[in-house]
Write a protein that holds these residues in place. Structure first.
Motif, PDB file in Angstrom:
ATOM      1  N   GLN A 279       0.834  -1.199   0.000  1.00 58.95           N
ATOM      2  CA  GLN A 279       0.000   0.000   0.000  1.00 58.95           C
ATOM      3  C   GLN A 279       0.873   1.255   0.000  1.00 58.95           C
ATOM      4  O   GLN A 279       1.776   1.386   0.822  1.00 58.95           O
ATOM      5  CB  GLN A 279      -0.921   0.012   1.218  1.00 58.95           C
ATOM      6  CG  GLN A 279      -1.930  -1.128   1.242  1.00 58.95           C
ATOM      7  CD  GLN A 279      -2.851  -1.108   0.036  1.00 58.95           C
ATOM      8  OE1 GLN A 279      -3.377  -0.068  -0.348  1.00 58.95           O
ATOM      9  NE2 GLN A 279      -3.055  -2.285  -0.564  1.00 58.95           N
TER      10      GLN A 279
ATOM     11  N   ARG B 214       2.040   5.167   0.533  1.00 62.53           N
ATOM     12  CA  ARG B 214       1.860   6.207   1.543  1.00 62.53           C
ATOM     13  C   ARG B 214       2.653   7.440   1.124  1.00 62.53           C
ATOM     14  O   ARG B 214       3.670   7.329   0.449  1.00 62.53           O
ATOM     15  CB  ARG B 214       2.333   5.735   2.924  1.00 62.53           C
ATOM     16  CG  ARG B 214       1.566   4.533   3.481  1.00 62.53           C
ATOM     17  CD  ARG B 214       2.166   4.079   4.807  1.00 62.53           C
ATOM     18  NE  ARG B 214       1.487   2.904   5.325  1.00 62.53           N
ATOM     19  CZ  ARG B 214       0.407   2.925   6.086  1.00 62.53           C
ATOM     20  NH1 ARG B 214      -0.109   4.093   6.444  1.00 62.53           N
ATOM     21  NH2 ARG B 214      -0.143   1.818   6.513  1.00 62.53           N
TER      22      ARG B 214
ATOM     23  N   TYR C 142      -6.099   3.556  -5.796  1.00 66.89           N
ATOM     24  CA  TYR C 142      -5.074   3.881  -4.810  1.00 66.89           C
ATOM     25  C   TYR C 142      -5.138   5.342  -4.333  1.00 66.89           C
ATOM     26  O   TYR C 142      -5.126   5.594  -3.128  1.00 66.89           O
ATOM     27  CB  TYR C 142      -3.677   3.580  -5.374  1.00 66.89           C
ATOM     28  CG  TYR C 142      -3.446   2.110  -5.624  1.00 66.89           C
ATOM     29  CD1 TYR C 142      -3.056   1.266  -4.593  1.00 66.89           C
ATOM     30  CD2 TYR C 142      -3.629   1.567  -6.892  1.00 66.89           C
ATOM     31  CE1 TYR C 142      -2.840  -0.092  -4.809  1.00 66.89           C
ATOM     32  CE2 TYR C 142      -3.418   0.219  -7.127  1.00 66.89           C
ATOM     33  CZ  TYR C 142      -3.026  -0.610  -6.083  1.00 66.89           C
ATOM     34  OH  TYR C 142      -2.837  -1.949  -6.294  1.00 66.89           O
TER      35      TYR C 142
END
Length: 402
Positions: free
Chosen positions: A287, A289, A372
């Motif tokens: 994921q 960031r 995303y």
């Protein structure tokens, strides 16, 4: 000896071919365009408008024979290229675009898509890439280029200088060149943003000399907000506060002003004098960031409240924390609008992730905006330091009688 003579003759022959300018144009044969704009008409045809400077009027301090310092030519066509050629039917000179300072995109065209327009601008050898592009908001490029402006007699020069000044000293505006716009369009991790331009006041009055005849100009051209694009189509706008937040992320605000309310009324004006923004990306367990670090130095610009001792270090520390909170609020609000309303990455976060983890980016890039970006965690930290409090310490407001 004979070989040297032959080489010399060859050099002289080649030099004769290079002498002179085969495609030269005399200045009195050209109309120097300083601004241009394109609108989309209701029938789907393009309307090209060109603002051409009148050297005689500009050079004379008395304003020449009293005529306007620039003139407009406008024409329609099924393509922008056709419209440009049709202008030759009304212009006594060939329009020369190499000195273009500003290109206006009508809101109607921006909503349809600017891809074909950019293809012409990037393909034609007469267009350099150092002019700025803006989007007209609530009006047309034709209507905007008709407005007469004070101080700078040629409206294009006013708009060019005003855009640079606003970007450097206030921050909601953004100067974007052709190369930058095309780079944003072709990037998989970023969508374009352009500054908006509005007409304030009566547009009809703005087209006459009455608009600049008095000390107050009733009709003005004003930069307002940022236009948000999804690929090459306009999908919405950022307001002034959100535009400042965008600028803080995109380039880092070097000079601006923020106002902090006082407990008993009034405000403290704090000036930014220098600053930078670092945007870093990383991928944790698949994921992405984003971490944003804002560092700004500033001065106390004005104190409009009583009973505020700015010589006290505790007061300064409190003001610094309040400015930091304001900066974070600007940035958070802008990111939230992009993620929830427009759902497009206008900040280039995708590009930041790509640089941080190219392998992970390959799996994300095709669904970056939808899957995303809209759920992307963004951590924002701000560090603001007040360097000076001005030439006086205690405000005279504290010494006035009740």
């Amino acid at each position: 000896m004979a070989k040297k003579a032959a080489v010399l003759m060859l050099i002289l022959f080649v030099a004769s071919l290079l002498a002179g300018c085969w495609n030269r144009k005399e200045l009195n044969e050209l109309g120097i365009a300083v601004a241009a704009g394109v609108d989309m008409e209701e029938g789907g045809r393009y309307r090209l408008t060109v603002q051409v400077v009148d050297p005689g009027q500009v050079a004379s301090q008395q304003g020449g024979n009293g005529g306007a310092p620039a003139t407009l030519y406008t024409s329609e066509g099924d393509t922008i290229f056709e419209a440009a050629r049709r202008i030759t039917q009304i212009s006594p000179r060939k329009i020369y675009f190499s000195h273009l300072r500003l290109f206006l995109i009508g809101e109607s065209l921006a909503k349809r898509g600017i891809g074909q327009m950019l293809d012409l601008l990037s393909r034609d050898h007469e267009f350099r890439t150092d002019f700025y592009l803006v989007v007209t908001k609530g009006t047309t490029a034709l209507g905007t280029l008709k407005i007469m402006t004070p101080l700078e007699p040629v409206p294009a020069n006013k708009l060019f200088s005003s855009l640079e000044t606003s970007e450097e000293n206030w921050s909601p505006s953004l100067s974007v060149t052709l190369d930058e716009l095309i780079d944003n369009l072709t990037s998989q991790g970023k969508h374009p943003v352009l500054t908006g331009l509005v007409i304030t006041g009566d547009p009809q009055m703005g087209q006459t000399k009455k608009n600049i005849a008095n000390i107050y100009t009733p009709t003005q051209l004003q930069y307002s907000g940022l236009a948000v694009f999804k690929k090459d189509k306009l999908i919405g706008w950022l307001d002034e506060k959100e535009s400042r937040g965008y600028h803080q992320i995109h380039k880092g605000v070097k000079s601006s002003v923020v106002f902090i309310p006082c407990p008993e009324g009034g405000k403290v004006a704090v000036e930014y004098i220098r600053g930078k923004t670092n945007v870093k990306g990383k991928v944790v367990q698949g994921q992405p960031r984003i971490d944003i670090q804002v560092e700004i130095e500033g001065n106390i610009g004005a104190v409009g409240c009583k009973k505020l001792d700015i010589t006290d270090t505790a007061t300064i520390a409190k003001l610094e924390k309040e400015v930091e909170a304001r900066i974070i609020d600007f940035v958070e609000e802008t990111i939230d609008k992009a993620q929830t309303k427009y759902r497009v990455d206008i900040f280039g976060f995708g590009e930041v992730v790509r640089r941080a983890d190219p392998k992970a980016w390959k799996a994300m890039k095709n669904n970056w905006d939808e899957e995303y970006f809209t759920h992307l965690p963004v951590a924002i930290r701000a560090d603001f330091v007040i360097r000076r409090i001005g030439t006086i310490s205690d405000s005279f407001l504290n010494q006035t009688k009740e």
